[in-house]
Design a protein around this motif. Sequence first.
Motif, PDB file in Angstrom:
ATOM      1  N   TYR A 261       0.979  -1.236   0.017  1.00 58.69           N
ATOM      2  CA  TYR A 261      -0.109  -0.017   0.047  1.00 58.69           C
ATOM      3  C   TYR A 261       1.005   1.342  -0.096  1.00 58.69           C
ATOM      4  O   TYR A 261       1.465   1.574   1.323  1.00 58.69           O
ATOM      5  CB  TYR A 261      -0.981   0.107   1.237  1.00 58.69           C
ATOM      6  CG  TYR A 261      -2.171  -0.763   1.356  1.00 58.69           C
ATOM      7  CD1 TYR A 261      -3.178  -0.344   0.626  1.00 58.69           C
ATOM      8  CD2 TYR A 261      -2.280  -1.906   2.069  1.00 58.69           C
ATOM      9  CE1 TYR A 261      -4.429  -1.390   0.626  1.00 58.69           C
ATOM     10  CE2 TYR A 261      -3.108  -2.894   2.181  1.00 58.69           C
ATOM     11  CZ  TYR A 261      -4.376  -2.412   1.473  1.00 58.69           C
ATOM     12  OH  TYR A 261      -5.572  -3.070   1.447  1.00 58.69           O
TER      13      TYR A 261
ATOM     14  N   GLY B  92      -7.600   0.870  -1.372  1.00 61.98           N
ATOM     15  CA  GLY B  92      -6.499   1.238  -2.050  1.00 61.98           C
ATOM     16  C   GLY B  92      -5.854   0.571  -2.708  1.00 61.98           C
ATOM     17  O   GLY B  92      -6.403  -0.369  -3.432  1.00 61.98           O
ATOM     18  N   THR B  93      -4.749   1.228  -3.459  1.00 61.01           N
ATOM     19  CA  THR B  93      -4.056   0.401  -4.485  1.00 61.01           C
ATOM     20  C   THR B  93      -2.924  -0.153  -4.059  1.00 61.01           C
ATOM     21  O   THR B  93      -2.042   0.227  -3.261  1.00 61.01           O
ATOM     22  CB  THR B  93      -3.365   1.689  -5.698  1.00 61.01           C
ATOM     23  OG1 THR B  93      -4.557   2.271  -6.181  1.00 61.01           O
ATOM     24  CG2 THR B  93      -2.952   0.817  -6.564  1.00 61.01           C
ATOM     25  N   VAL B  94      -3.039  -1.468  -4.302  1.00 62.00           N
ATOM     26  CA  VAL B  94      -1.840  -2.299  -3.802  1.00 62.00           C
ATOM     27  C   VAL B  94      -0.900  -2.863  -5.095  1.00 62.00           C
ATOM     28  O   VAL B  94      -1.429  -3.583  -6.096  1.00 62.00           O
ATOM     29  CB  VAL B  94      -2.116  -3.711  -3.314  1.00 62.00           C
ATOM     30  CG1 VAL B  94      -1.347  -4.479  -2.771  1.00 62.00           C
ATOM     31  CG2 VAL B  94      -3.270  -3.299  -2.039  1.00 62.00           C
TER      32      VAL B  94
ATOM     33  N   LEU C 157      -6.216  -8.105   2.686  1.00 57.69           N
ATOM     34  CA  LEU C 157      -5.954  -6.642   2.522  1.00 57.69           C
ATOM     35  C   LEU C 157      -7.010  -6.010   3.046  1.00 57.69           C
ATOM     36  O   LEU C 157      -8.359  -6.231   2.626  1.00 57.69           O
ATOM     37  CB  LEU C 157      -6.141  -6.624   0.928  1.00 57.69           C
ATOM     38  CG  LEU C 157      -4.934  -7.368   0.124  1.00 57.69           C
ATOM     39  CD1 LEU C 157      -5.114  -7.064  -1.385  1.00 57.69           C
ATOM     40  CD2 LEU C 157      -3.682  -6.490   0.559  1.00 57.69           C
TER      41      LEU C 157
ATOM     42  N   ALA D 285       2.016  -4.489   2.524  1.00 55.50           N
ATOM     43  CA  ALA D 285       0.948  -5.039   2.816  1.00 55.50           C
ATOM     44  C   ALA D 285       1.061  -6.939   3.015  1.00 55.50           C
ATOM     45  O   ALA D 285       0.504  -7.269   3.908  1.00 55.50           O
ATOM     46  CB  ALA D 285      -0.012  -5.049   1.532  1.00 55.50           C
TER      47      ALA D 285
END
Length: 239
Positions: A138, A163-165, A159, A143
């Motif tokens: 993240y 958000g963008t992982v 997760l 993460a």
Amino acid sequence: MGTHQFFSRFLAIATTTMIALPAQAYEVSAVTGGGSIEGVVVFRGDVPTKKIIPTKDVEVCGMPRDEPLIRVGANQAVESAVVYLVEVTSGKEWPTAGKTPELDNVKCRFEPEVQVIAAGPLDVVNTDPVLHNTHGYYGKRTAFNLALPNKGQRIPVELPREGTVRIDCDAHGWMEGWIYVVDNPYYAVTGTDGKYSITDVPPGDYKLVAVQPFTGSMEVPVSVAGGKATTLDIELTKQ
């Protein structure tokens, strides 16, 4: 305590309380007279490539090659772009749960390379007969960081938030994947034709985000009328 001191303390407490409040959770509710948003995602610029030069596990990872940073097909259609609505607090059911979402290491690539999931469980899998070290972030914060030395290995992770992982492999530096963790079910991923469709949207005004790893994201306002399809074609540009 003086009046000024009282209000200073009150403001500090109120501010702290406001900051601590969690974002409003998405609630499933009946959608009456929902509309839809549909269109095509395109990219009209030059398509850059990156050089892939495997230095190990060549029998699995393949030979040196050039790969596009954005997959563009006929009529400039973009494959694997993600389109989603933000700040939606209630609406349709999440997609019917089948198996837990997976991120697989296959021939030194991530499959799927791009996916959208709700916050929660993810299975990280190794289909290859070589060691992968699958690392998800993240932003700059890890993460998960998993060593998978065995073919067929499967490790569950969580997760926990939207958000963008970004995913990479510490053993094969060219590998990269993306997981977009969303807080509502109003999303789509484009296929080879660049088309997307988001259905059962409650009538109203929204912010729609389109994102692709090379170009970054762009936000577009969109209005949805009850029982009607809103056509919204999106042209991505490099930010």
